[in-house]
Design a protein around this motif. Structure first.
Motif, PDB file in Angstrom:
ATOM      1  N   ILE A  93       0.997  -1.408   0.050  1.00  0.00           N
ATOM      2  CA  ILE A  93       0.095   0.072   0.070  1.00  0.00           C
ATOM      3  C   ILE A  93       0.939   1.333  -0.042  1.00  0.00           C
ATOM      4  O   ILE A  93       0.754   2.179  -0.980  1.00  0.00           O
ATOM      5  CB  ILE A  93      -1.010  -0.102   1.131  1.00  0.00           C
ATOM      6  CG1 ILE A  93      -2.120  -1.110   1.131  1.00  0.00           C
ATOM      7  CG2 ILE A  93      -1.912   1.454   1.143  1.00  0.00           C
ATOM      8  CD1 ILE A  93      -3.013  -1.212   2.107  1.00  0.00           C
ATOM      9  N   ALA A  94       1.497   1.365   1.114  1.00  0.00           N
ATOM     10  CA  ALA A  94       2.561   2.755   0.991  1.00  0.00           C
ATOM     11  C   ALA A  94       3.519   2.621  -0.234  1.00  0.00           C
ATOM     12  O   ALA A  94       4.219   1.701  -0.365  1.00  0.00           O
ATOM     13  CB  ALA A  94       3.358   2.692   2.283  1.00  0.00           C
ATOM     14  N   GLY A  95       3.686   3.751  -0.944  1.00  0.00           N
ATOM     15  CA  GLY A  95       4.303   3.801  -2.058  1.00  0.00           C
ATOM     16  C   GLY A  95       3.612   3.562  -3.272  1.00  0.00           C
ATOM     17  O   GLY A  95       4.258   3.618  -4.365  1.00  0.00           O
ATOM     18  N   ARG A 101     -11.181   4.778 -11.291  1.00  0.00           N
ATOM     19  CA  ARG A 101     -11.401   3.748 -12.139  1.00  0.00           C
ATOM     20  C   ARG A 101     -11.568   4.017 -13.431  1.00  0.00           C
ATOM     21  O   ARG A 101     -11.645   3.378 -14.476  1.00  0.00           O
ATOM     22  CB  ARG A 101     -13.012   3.202 -11.600  1.00  0.00           C
ATOM     23  CG  ARG A 101     -13.995   4.012 -11.845  1.00  0.00           C
ATOM     24  CD  ARG A 101     -15.353   3.575 -11.139  1.00  0.00           C
ATOM     25  NE  ARG A 101     -15.541   2.027 -11.604  1.00  0.00           N
ATOM     26  CZ  ARG A 101     -16.353   1.888 -12.540  1.00  0.00           C
ATOM     27  NH1 ARG A 101     -16.788   2.922 -13.283  1.00  0.00           N
ATOM     28  NH2 ARG A 101     -16.353   0.402 -13.038  1.00  0.00           N
ATOM     29  N   LYS A 102     -11.536   5.705 -13.826  1.00  0.00           N
ATOM     30  CA  LYS A 102     -11.492   6.109 -15.035  1.00  0.00           C
ATOM     31  C   LYS A 102     -10.069   6.165 -15.780  1.00  0.00           C
ATOM     32  O   LYS A 102      -9.730   6.527 -16.808  1.00  0.00           O
ATOM     33  CB  LYS A 102     -12.145   7.357 -15.296  1.00  0.00           C
ATOM     34  CG  LYS A 102     -13.777   7.325 -15.127  1.00  0.00           C
ATOM     35  CD  LYS A 102     -14.376   6.831 -16.405  1.00  0.00           C
ATOM     36  CE  LYS A 102     -15.934   7.027 -16.139  1.00  0.00           C
ATOM     37  NZ  LYS A 102     -16.621   6.460 -17.496  1.00  0.00           N
ATOM     38  N   GLY A 103      -8.924   5.703 -14.927  1.00  0.00           N
ATOM     39  CA  GLY A 103      -7.687   5.938 -15.224  1.00  0.00           C
ATOM     40  C   GLY A 103      -6.996   7.224 -14.907  1.00  0.00           C
ATOM     41  O   GLY A 103      -5.837   7.655 -15.307  1.00  0.00           O
ATOM     42  N   GLN A 104      -7.656   8.083 -14.253  1.00  0.00           N
ATOM     43  CA  GLN A 104      -6.982   9.279 -13.764  1.00  0.00           C
ATOM     44  C   GLN A 104      -6.108   9.231 -12.727  1.00  0.00           C
ATOM     45  O   GLN A 104      -6.389   8.557 -11.651  1.00  0.00           O
ATOM     46  CB  GLN A 104      -8.037  10.381 -13.365  1.00  0.00           C
ATOM     47  CG  GLN A 104      -8.989  10.733 -14.688  1.00  0.00           C
ATOM     48  CD  GLN A 104      -8.401  11.350 -15.846  1.00  0.00           C
ATOM     49  OE1 GLN A 104      -7.421  12.340 -15.853  1.00  0.00           O
ATOM     50  NE2 GLN A 104      -8.299  10.938 -17.112  1.00  0.00           N
ATOM     51  N   PHE A 105      -4.850   9.738 -12.766  1.00  0.00           N
ATOM     52  CA  PHE A 105      -3.832   9.589 -11.590  1.00  0.00           C
ATOM     53  C   PHE A 105      -4.475  10.441 -10.420  1.00  0.00           C
ATOM     54  O   PHE A 105      -4.704  11.530 -10.689  1.00  0.00           O
ATOM     55  CB  PHE A 105      -2.532  10.167 -12.099  1.00  0.00           C
ATOM     56  CG  PHE A 105      -1.412  10.247 -10.982  1.00  0.00           C
ATOM     57  CD1 PHE A 105      -0.989   8.923 -10.501  1.00  0.00           C
ATOM     58  CD2 PHE A 105      -0.884  11.341 -10.516  1.00  0.00           C
ATOM     59  CE1 PHE A 105      -0.082   8.879  -9.738  1.00  0.00           C
ATOM     60  CE2 PHE A 105      -0.078  11.171  -9.616  1.00  0.00           C
ATOM     61  CZ  PHE A 105       0.501  10.031  -9.110  1.00  0.00           C
ATOM     62  N   ILE A 106      -4.381   9.911  -9.229  1.00  0.00           N
ATOM     63  CA  ILE A 106      -4.822  10.636  -7.894  1.00  0.00           C
ATOM     64  C   ILE A 106      -3.685  11.170  -7.207  1.00  0.00           C
ATOM     65  O   ILE A 106      -3.479  12.284  -6.824  1.00  0.00           O
ATOM     66  CB  ILE A 106      -5.409   9.770  -7.162  1.00  0.00           C
ATOM     67  CG1 ILE A 106      -6.844   9.244  -7.848  1.00  0.00           C
ATOM     68  CG2 ILE A 106      -5.981  10.548  -5.939  1.00  0.00           C
ATOM     69  CD1 ILE A 106      -7.822  10.327  -8.370  1.00  0.00           C
ATOM     70  N   GLY A 107      -2.753  10.315  -7.065  1.00  0.00           N
ATOM     71  CA  GLY A 107      -1.595  10.776  -6.169  1.00  0.00           C
ATOM     72  C   GLY A 107      -0.748   9.340  -5.858  1.00  0.00           C
ATOM     73  O   GLY A 107      -0.754   8.356  -6.785  1.00  0.00           O
ATOM     74  N   GLU A 108      -0.044   9.321  -4.543  1.00  0.00           N
ATOM     75  CA  GLU A 108       0.708   8.472  -4.245  1.00  0.00           C
ATOM     76  C   GLU A 108       0.367   8.012  -2.793  1.00  0.00           C
ATOM     77  O   GLU A 108       0.301   9.069  -2.018  1.00  0.00           O
ATOM     78  CB  GLU A 108       2.297   8.433  -4.358  1.00  0.00           C
ATOM     79  CG  GLU A 108       3.125   7.245  -3.776  1.00  0.00           C
ATOM     80  CD  GLU A 108       4.682   7.612  -4.042  1.00  0.00           C
ATOM     81  OE1 GLU A 108       5.370   7.351  -3.069  1.00  0.00           O
ATOM     82  OE2 GLU A 108       4.847   7.894  -5.207  1.00  0.00           O
ATOM     83  N   ALA A 109       0.135   6.726  -2.427  1.00  0.00           N
ATOM     84  CA  ALA A 109      -0.273   6.440  -1.076  1.00  0.00           C
ATOM     85  C   ALA A 109       1.001   6.392  -0.144  1.00  0.00           C
ATOM     86  O   ALA A 109       2.064   5.652  -0.588  1.00  0.00           O
ATOM     87  CB  ALA A 109      -0.732   5.119  -0.987  1.00  0.00           C
ATOM     88  N   THR A 110       0.925   7.085   0.802  1.00  0.00           N
ATOM     89  CA  THR A 110       2.074   7.096   1.792  1.00  0.00           C
ATOM     90  C   THR A 110       2.044   6.529   2.951  1.00  0.00           C
ATOM     91  O   THR A 110       3.020   6.214   3.625  1.00  0.00           O
ATOM     92  CB  THR A 110       2.474   8.642   1.992  1.00  0.00           C
ATOM     93  OG1 THR A 110       1.181   9.184   2.777  1.00  0.00           O
ATOM     94  CG2 THR A 110       2.885   9.290   0.781  1.00  0.00           C
TER      95      THR A 110
END
Length: 241
Positions: A93-95, A101-110
């Motif tokens: 999860i982290a990293g 679900r539409k393929g748009q980048f959200i960010g990164e789980a830290t």
């Protein structure tokens, strides 16, 4: 509620023996259930085999240690095929990158946050392009090895801080229909009864409700419930044992 990294390195104590039987090496995530099902155990005498504690065998997760009843709560992974299978998936999860679900980048789980009572993943901390936010677990569709997929418009559900996960949970419980009210109250009793308050808790009007060190009884929890979701959430975030 604890961050995943707060588990790593904690001593594992056998209550029966009063001895340290290892340290937490890693968390084993069940991606299908959205839970942490096992803690792998590091011990200098176990160089070849990998051993783990099922989360359901954990008595408590404190600031300084994880407690189990005795050494029989630790299993070799060869004895638990599902645990070995989950370990091989290497869901950390982290990293992980996050997309909707539409393929748009959200960010990164830290980081991710865990209910230390049952291992449920409550939410995920995210670094987006311009801020750090928290997203509740119900917004996550898939926990993958390198990628997390979330619902569309998940950004509308962002929370400012991890503590809001507990506040949100308490508020949702308080708004349950009357038919489920008793079940919700019973769950709160099970979660809090017998635990020790770690800071002074005040009523909405500013009066002291529980002093630091109070051992919670059923009537104490009822008093917190009567004060409302915000006081109950504050209590839930400040207990130990």
């Amino acid at each position: 509620m604890k961050k995943s990294n707060q588990f790593i390195g904690l001593p594992i104590i056998s209550i029966m023996d009063g001895t340290e039987v290892g340290n937490v090496k890693s968390l084993v995530v069940n991606s299908a259930q959205g839970t942490v099902d096992f803690l792998t155990v590091e011990h200098e005498d176990w160089q070849i085999s990998v051993r783990a504690v099922p989360f359901k065998k954990i008595v408590g997760v404190g600031e300084f240690a994880v407690t189990i009843e005795d050494r029989t709560s630790i299993f070799d992974l060869t004895e638990i095929p599902i645990a070995n299978e989950l370990v091989q998936k290497k869901i950390s999860i982290a990293g992980a990158k996050m997309i909707d679900r539409k393929g748009q980048f959200i960010g990164e789980a830290t980081e991710f946050f865990i209910d230390e009572e049952n291992g449920s993943i409550l939410g995920v901390a995210i670094t987006t392009q311009n801020k750090e936010v928290v997203l509740a677990s119900e917004q996550v569709i898939t926990y993958g090895r390198d990628l997390l997929v979330v619902k569309e418009q998940a950004e509308l559900k962002y929370l400012a801080k991890a503590e809001d996960l507990l506040k949100k949970d308490a508020e949702e419980e308080a708004s349950e229909p009357e038919t489920g009210f008793n079940a919700v109250k019973e769950m709160q009793f099970q979660r809090l009864a017998g635990r020790t308050v770690t800071k002074d808790i005040y009523t909405k009007s500013g009066s002291l409700l529980f002093a630091n060190g109070t051992l919670l009884k059923k009537e104490d929890i009822q008093a917190a419930q009567e004060e409302g979701p915000s006081v109950l959430a504050e209590l839930s975030m400040n207990v130990a044992g």
